[in-house]
Each structure stands twice: as C-alpha cells, then as structure tokens.
Scaffold this active site. Structure first.
Site, PDB file in Angstrom:
ATOM      1  N   ALA A 112       0.813  -1.177  -0.021  1.00  0.00           N
ATOM      2  CA  ALA A 112      -0.186  -0.105  -0.144  1.00  0.00           C
ATOM      3  C   ALA A 112       0.812   1.220  -0.010  1.00  0.00           C
ATOM      4  CB  ALA A 112      -1.001   0.099   1.037  1.00  0.00           C
ATOM      5  N   PRO A 113       0.492   2.196  -0.709  1.00  0.00           N
ATOM      6  CA  PRO A 113      -0.927   2.493  -1.169  1.00  0.00           C
ATOM      7  C   PRO A 113      -0.939   1.931  -2.900  1.00  0.00           C
ATOM      8  CG  PRO A 113       0.328   4.824  -1.483  1.00  0.00           C
ATOM      9  CD  PRO A 113       0.948   3.676  -0.630  1.00  0.00           C
ATOM     10  N   GLY A 114       0.159   1.476  -3.045  1.00  0.00           N
ATOM     11  CA  GLY A 114       0.221   0.799  -4.591  1.00  0.00           C
ATOM     12  C   GLY A 114       1.078   0.988  -5.655  1.00  0.00           C
ATOM     13  N   LYS A 116       4.367   1.165  -6.127  1.00  0.00           N
ATOM     14  CA  LYS A 116       5.290   0.229  -6.743  1.00  0.00           C
ATOM     15  C   LYS A 116       4.407  -1.275  -7.320  1.00  0.00           C
ATOM     16  CE  LYS A 116       9.148   1.554  -3.760  1.00  0.00           C
ATOM     17  NZ  LYS A 116       8.391   2.725  -3.251  1.00  0.00           N
ATOM     18  N   GLU A 134      -0.734  -6.316   1.777  1.00  0.00           N
ATOM     19  CA  GLU A 134      -0.456  -5.082   2.855  1.00  0.00           C
ATOM     20  C   GLU A 134      -1.020  -5.842   4.270  1.00  0.00           C
ATOM     21  OE1 GLU A 134       0.197  -2.125   5.155  1.00  0.00           O
ATOM     22  OE2 GLU A 134       0.816  -2.106   2.894  1.00  0.00           O
ATOM     23  N   ARG A 139      -5.101   0.179   4.884  1.00  0.00           N
ATOM     24  CA  ARG A 139      -4.182   0.335   3.898  1.00  0.00           C
ATOM     25  C   ARG A 139      -4.486  -0.653   2.653  1.00  0.00           C
ATOM     26  NH1 ARG A 139       0.215   3.648   4.006  1.00  0.00           N
ATOM     27  NH2 ARG A 139       1.714   2.069   3.186  1.00  0.00           N
ATOM     28  N   ASP A 178       9.582  -2.827   0.050  1.00  0.00           N
ATOM     29  CA  ASP A 178       9.625  -1.334   0.293  1.00  0.00           C
ATOM     30  C   ASP A 178       9.238  -1.166   1.887  1.00  0.00           C
ATOM     31  OD1 ASP A 178      10.011   1.405  -0.231  1.00  0.00           O
ATOM     32  OD2 ASP A 178       7.835   1.670  -0.275  1.00  0.00           O
ATOM     33  N   ARG A 208      12.134  -4.080  13.155  1.00  0.00           N
ATOM     34  CA  ARG A 208      10.934  -4.153  12.400  1.00  0.00           C
ATOM     35  C   ARG A 208      11.537  -4.871  10.901  1.00  0.00           C
ATOM     36  NH1 ARG A 208       8.248   0.432  11.673  1.00  0.00           N
ATOM     37  NH2 ARG A 208       7.185   0.143  13.767  1.00  0.00           N
ATOM     38  N   CYS A 231      12.779   4.971   2.316  1.00  0.00           N
ATOM     39  CA  CYS A 231      12.541   6.282   1.943  1.00  0.00           C
ATOM     40  C   CYS A 231      13.252   6.891   3.214  1.00  0.00           C
ATOM     41  CB  CYS A 231      11.241   6.564   1.664  1.00  0.00           C
ATOM     42  SG  CYS A 231      10.153   6.557   3.080  1.00  0.00           S
TER      43      CYS A 231
END
Length: 460
Positions: A112-114, A116, A134, A139, A178, A208, A231
C-alpha cells in the site's frame, strides 16, 4: 515552502555524512517545492496530455511543470496514470536493466498504497502474476482501489502478515520489500515524519525490518531477485539491513547501471565474502525525494519451491465456474477464450488462464482482498456489470459508449446529474478521452449512476 527546523541529531549525522558544504545544499533543497511526477499506465495511456519532461530512469515516468488538481482529473480516476514519487520509479530501471522475466510470479510484500505494485503490474502485463500484500487492513483497502483502477487484472491483493508466507518459500521470481521506515527521505513532503523522528524510532524500524526480512528473504526462488528499499538515509535501516540479509541468507550482489547525470549515489557495502551495492537518492542531487534501494540475486542452485496443480479447486468462499457456465459468461461480455472464472457469492471474477495455477495455489495460504477482475453479478436472471470490469482493460464490446466532456465527466464522478443528450436505454460505459470511468444505466424515465459511492469526488 516555509523554512523548517530539522531534528538536531539528524542534522549532525547528515553533516557528518555529506560534509558542511554539501549539507547546506541538502538543507536548501528541502526548502524547495518537491517535484511532481506521474507514471503512465501503458495499457491505457501512451502520451501525457500535459506539459511534462521524462523521468530518465522510468519508461512511463514524467515530471509535471505544475501540480494540477488530480482529484478533478477524470484521467486520474480512470487509472490512466499514478502519481508516484520519481525516486521510487527507479524500480522500473532495475527490472529492465536486469531483464527480469515478465512471465513469472512477483510479490510486493508491503504494497500500500500501490505505487510500486502498479509499476510491477505494468511490467508483468498479461503474462506474469503479482501478489500485492498489505498487513494493515485500512491500507489494504486503498491498495485494492488502486489495483482496480489500474485494471490489468494480473494481481492478487492480500492482507497478511509476512509470517503467513512461511509455506511459500522459494516460489517467487521477484520479491520487493519497500520496508516501513523512519521516513527521513520524506521530510520535505511529510513534515509529520520529521516531528516523529527519533533515534529510538530508527532502532525500532530496523528491528521491524529485520523481522520482515527474516520471513521474506527465503521466499525468492533460485535465480530470482530480492529488492529492498526504504525512504530513509541512515545506515541502520539500509546498509546494516543489507549485511543482515547477506549473513542470514545466500544471495549474490547485483550492480545496477547508472548514468552520471542522474545524480544517484552508488554505495558499496562490504559483507564477509562479497561487495554488495546500494543506491541512495538525495534531494539536492536528483529531482526527487530521499530513497535507498538495493538488489540481490538468489543463486541458481538455491531452493525452488514447487507450485502444484490441484485436481479440484477447494476454497471456503470461492468456487471455480464450470466450463459450460464460463461460455455463458463469455456470451454476456466479450472475454478472452483463454480465461477462467470464479464465483464469490453472486459475483463473478475473471482470471487469465496462465494465472490459474498461481492463484489457486496461493489461495490456500493467503487472505484474499481482491483478484483478477470482478465482472459483475446475475440478479433475477439479469446481468449487472461491475465498476471493476468497466474500468479494466477488458474489451467493452456489445456495450454502448458515451464520450463525456470535462464538465460532464466531473459530474459523473461526483454522482451528480448532467445533460447527456440522447443516449440508448440500458447499460452505458461512460468515457473520457476514450477511457472508461464507470457505468450508467438508462431506465428511460431516469438514469442510475453506478460509480462507487465511496470513490466519488467531493465538490471543490
């Protein structure tokens, strides 16, 4: 954009990393408006009807000169493009530079959100199959909506924890993670991530990420690829995770070709046996936000799991449609001959024949949110086509099409009345610039707008 104050510990680390002079360039870049970029859906739009320049590392990526109101653009709602940060589009260059086969099974584990996932879906086209997963329920609903709008029909949307994939080791040709991260690369676009930043949060994110990789790194088959991205800038969530992966799992390094003018920084990461490579995006060097990505390849001799065909498909909620009834569905709406159908209560779903084995095997292990393309339902012996079918890339033969101007298209997306002129009775596919927006039914004395109520655009 107003000036803002970076966290002191973050600033000091970036100064140590970049040096005082380059840090100033970095800081000044954060004061600028971020670039606006979109990625086209190649199955729906071949040219961008706006003033734009190409994103160098993405075939369908474009920078816009100004930020339009995407909410008021019917092409956005038709799934003609996805608003995606340009640095993230580097995944496209990874796939193409490595010539990753597009007929395999891909997994986007934190999808999510989509952004990639739709990129992977475009790359796979009608050949390969994608699992877009997800873990967070709310999400996952957003992810489902974006996959429906993209409309290619090669995706299974799931809602699972990474641990739930433990029985699927060695079956994926590519796994993309991601990872949830501290978000340092998004300070410019998301000031909330700056306020929430702390060294403790970085440590929590890294733990995590290790947990996710513990479950995910074994899912790649021999000869397949693992792509890890964040990111954020710090080594604890990037280079240290690369070292963690190489210590725990057998992987080979992959070096991605770069053009100097792109401004992407290649970093070398030394493991106990080999040198691996990471790619870091800084906003003062590239027209995009902060990003890090690394690519691994599973050795050819590594484990390859078997996806076994089941004699009879059994699922607590889904039923495969018989071949006789499948022909009746094909007579109602124009569908490829090489396709299979599934029933969920009174709704019917389309899947390409080449994806059947993947889907039926995966459905034994994963919690399904959406798959293929929902076609519609039969109510009192009448066929009711679905919005999902209307916005998909499936042909609309046998249904009248109504081309709308901009004003009427926006009225339709708001579920408001507008003057449509003379239209035939029955189901009508509403279009804008040749792309489907949804369905209208003309009952003679009135019309019903079947655009999903929860997706309608609000008056602005």
């Amino acid at each position: 954009m107003p000036d803002f104050k970076l966290p002191a510990d973050f600033s000091q680390r970036m100064k140590d990393t970049l040096g005082e002079a380059e840090f100033q360039d970095f800081y000044e870049a954060l004061q600028l408006e971020p670039a606006v970029s979109v990625r086209l859906n190649p199955f729906k739009l071949s040219n961008l009807p706006l003033s734009a320049r190409h994103v160098a590392w993405a075939e369908q990526g474009f920078f816009l000169e100004d930020r339009p109101s995407f909410t008021l653009d019917p092409l956005f709602h038709a799934g003609a493009y996805y608003v995606q940060e340009s640095s993230s589009m580097f995944i496209d260059h990874i796939l193409r530079s490595q010539r990753v086969p597009n007929d395999g099974l891909f997994l986007d584990l934190s999808a999510a959100p989509g952004g990639k996932s739709t990129l992977l879906s475009s790359y796979l086209g009608e050949e390969g199959f994608l699992v877009a997963n997800e873990v967070i329920k709310s999400r996952a609903s957003i992810l489902k909506e974006n996959i429906i709008k993209w409309g290619i029909g090669n995706t299974l949307v799931t809602h699972n924890d990474p641990e739930h994939f433990k029985d699927l080791e060695g079956i994926f040709d590519l796994v993309l993670i991601d990872a949830p991260c501290s978000g340092e690369g998004m300070f410019r676009k998301d000031p909330a991530s700056m306020r929430e930043w702390s060294q403790d949060n970085i440590a929590l994110c890294a733990l995590r990420q290790q947990r996710i990789m513990d479950h995910a790194a074994g899912l790649v088959k021999g000869g397949g690829y693992l792509v890890y991205s964040t990111c954020t800038y710090n080594e604890q969530e990037n280079e240290e995770i690369v070292k963690f992966i190489t210590e725990e799992f057998s992987y080979q390094p992959v070096r991605i070709p770069l053009e100097t003018q792109w401004g992407i920084e290649e970093v070398r990461i030394e493991s106990s046996e080999e040198t691996f490579y990471g790619y870091r995006f800084f906003p003062h060097k590239v027209p995009g936000e902060g990003f890090f990505v690394t690519v691994f390849k599973r050795p050819d001799h590594a484990y390859i799991g078997s996806i076994r065909r089941m004699k009879d498909f059994k699922h607590p909620h889904l039923k495969q449609v018989s071949s006789t009834y499948a022909q009746q569905l094909r007579s109602l709406i124009s569908l490829p001959e090489q396709s299979v159908f599934y029933a969920l209560q009174d709704s019917y779903f389309f899947l390409r024949k080449q994806h059947q084995l993947y889907f039926e095997y995966l459905s034994k292990y994963l919690s399904i949110k959406y798959f293929g393309i929902e076609l519609g339902k039969i109510n009192k012996n009448q066929w009711i086509p679905s919005h999902e079918w209307a916005v998909s890339i499936l042909p609309k033969e046998g249904f009248p099409l109504k081309e709308l101007d901009l004003s009427s298209a926006r009225d339709f997306l708001r579920k408001e009345e507008s003057t449509l002129g003379e239209i035939p009775e029955g189901w009508i596919v509403m279009q804008y610039q040749g792309l489907s927006l949804g369905l209208l039914k003309n009952l003679g004395n009135r019309t019903n707008n079947y655009y999903p109520k929860e997706w309608r655009i609000k008056n602005l």
